[in-house]
Design an enzyme around this catalytic site. Structure first.
Site, PDB file in Angstrom:
ATOM      1  N   ASP A 166     120.825 -36.633  26.809  1.00  0.00           N
ATOM      2  CA  ASP A 166     119.589 -35.870  27.047  1.00  0.00           C
ATOM      3  C   ASP A 166     118.938 -36.064  28.421  1.00  0.00           C
ATOM      4  OD1 ASP A 166     120.203 -35.419  24.425  1.00  0.00           O
ATOM      5  OD2 ASP A 166     118.259 -35.959  23.612  1.00  0.00           O
TER       6      ASP A 166
ATOM      7  N   LYS B 138     122.014 -30.257  20.168  1.00  0.00           N
ATOM      8  CA  LYS B 138     121.473 -30.789  18.910  1.00  0.00           C
ATOM      9  C   LYS B 138     120.030 -30.359  18.730  1.00  0.00           C
ATOM     10  CE  LYS B 138     120.312 -35.115  21.231  1.00  0.00           C
ATOM     11  NZ  LYS B 138     118.866 -35.101  20.984  1.00  0.00           N
TER      12      LYS B 138
ATOM     13  N   CYS C 139     116.467 -41.056  21.258  1.00  0.00           N
ATOM     14  CA  CYS C 139     117.803 -40.483  21.094  1.00  0.00           C
ATOM     15  C   CYS C 139     118.911 -41.468  21.432  1.00  0.00           C
ATOM     16  CB  CYS C 139     117.918 -39.200  21.898  1.00  0.00           C
ATOM     17  SG  CYS C 139     116.932 -37.884  21.147  1.00  0.00           S
TER      18      CYS C 139
HETATM   19  C1  VGL Z   1     114.066 -37.031  22.200  1.00  0.00           C
HETATM   20  C2  VGL Z   1     112.072 -36.914  21.095  1.00  0.00           C
HETATM   21  C3  VGL Z   1     112.338 -35.623  20.695  1.00  0.00           C
HETATM   22  C4  VGL Z   1     115.009 -37.822  23.054  1.00  0.00           C
HETATM   23  C5  VGL Z   1     114.357 -35.726  21.788  1.00  0.00           C
HETATM   24  O1  VGL Z   1     115.935 -37.224  23.670  1.00  0.00           O
HETATM   25  O2  VGL Z   1     114.849 -39.072  23.099  1.00  0.00           O
HETATM   26  N1  VGL Z   1     112.921 -37.602  21.837  1.00  0.00           N
HETATM   27  N2  VGL Z   1     113.480 -35.046  21.045  1.00  0.00           N
END
Ligand code: VGL
Ligand code: ZN
Length: 204
Positions: A11, A111, A155
């Site tokens: 991410d 995702k 994540c």
């Molecule tokens: C994430 C919160 C919501 C992350 C993704 O990538 O850590 N955190 N969505």
């Protein structure tokens, strides 16, 4: 030489960087370590995660008429808190940071695409639905993972957890990750959990 290692990049998307909607402080400091790791030829594959939500995603506080970071857990895939709008499909916020050498990604696992289910781990969604990552890595003969990216205490943590359950040897690139730290101590607690679970902390 058989290459049995993969690099997992979680991410690294604009919304998780300093000027994004769900910023991780110091996030841009991890880019060089991630690029250095990606330039190393030890990896059989580089797999990136990409948070990829529709606008009606129920992890967004606004879709409940609530404030971001309100505790919420429906035990069916949303929670433990509600988030600001982030990583909406096709937006700048969902795109990878421009300083990340994305040309080196071999695979991208998207995702959080179902409105009613969030997904922290790049292995499975929060309701347990498999994303196919384990099957992909097994098919490639991967046994060991170096993991970096955002956010350490969400994540990345859940990805490490599922990777351990799947039986991979795990190394976390500690200078290639940063945490949200929604509660003081979250990052430190996560690092201690990693150590106890036999995860190795490495630098690149
Ligand atoms: C994430 C919160 C919501 C992350 C993704 O990538 O850590 N955190 N969505
Ligand atoms: Zn998300």
């Amino acid at each position: 030489m058989k290459m049995r290692k993969a690099l997992i990049v979680v991410d690294v998307q604009n919304d998780f960087y300093e000027t994004g909607s769900l910023p991780v402080s110091g996030a841009s400091q991890i880019n060089e370590a991630i690029n250095r790791a990606m330039r190393d030829s030890v990896y059989k594959a580089i797999v990136a995660g990409q948070d990829w939500h529709p606008s009606n995603h129920m992890s967004f506080a606004v879709n409940h008429g609530k404030e971001p970071f309100t505790p919420f857990d429906n035990k069916k895939g949303i929670g433990p808190v509600l988030w600001p709008v982030h990583c909406q499909q096709g937006t700048y916020g969902a795109a990878f940071h421009t300083n990340i050498e994305t040309n080196r990604f071999d695979y991208i696992i998207r995702k959080g695409t179902h409105p009613h289910v969030d997904s922290y781990s790049i292995f499975r969604e929060n309701d347990g639905t498999e994303l196919g990552t384990d099957g992909l890595l097994r098919a490639l003969g991967i046994e060991e993972l170096d993991i970096c990216g955002l956010a350490l205490d969400y994540c990345l943590k859940y990805t490490v957890h599922d990777a351990l359950l799947a039986g991979f040897k795990i190394n976390v690139i500690i200078n290639g990750t940063k945490g949200v730290e929604a509660n003081i101590g979250d990052v430190q607690r996560t690092i201690e959990e990693f150590r106890r679970a036999g995860v190795e902390l490495i630098e690149r």
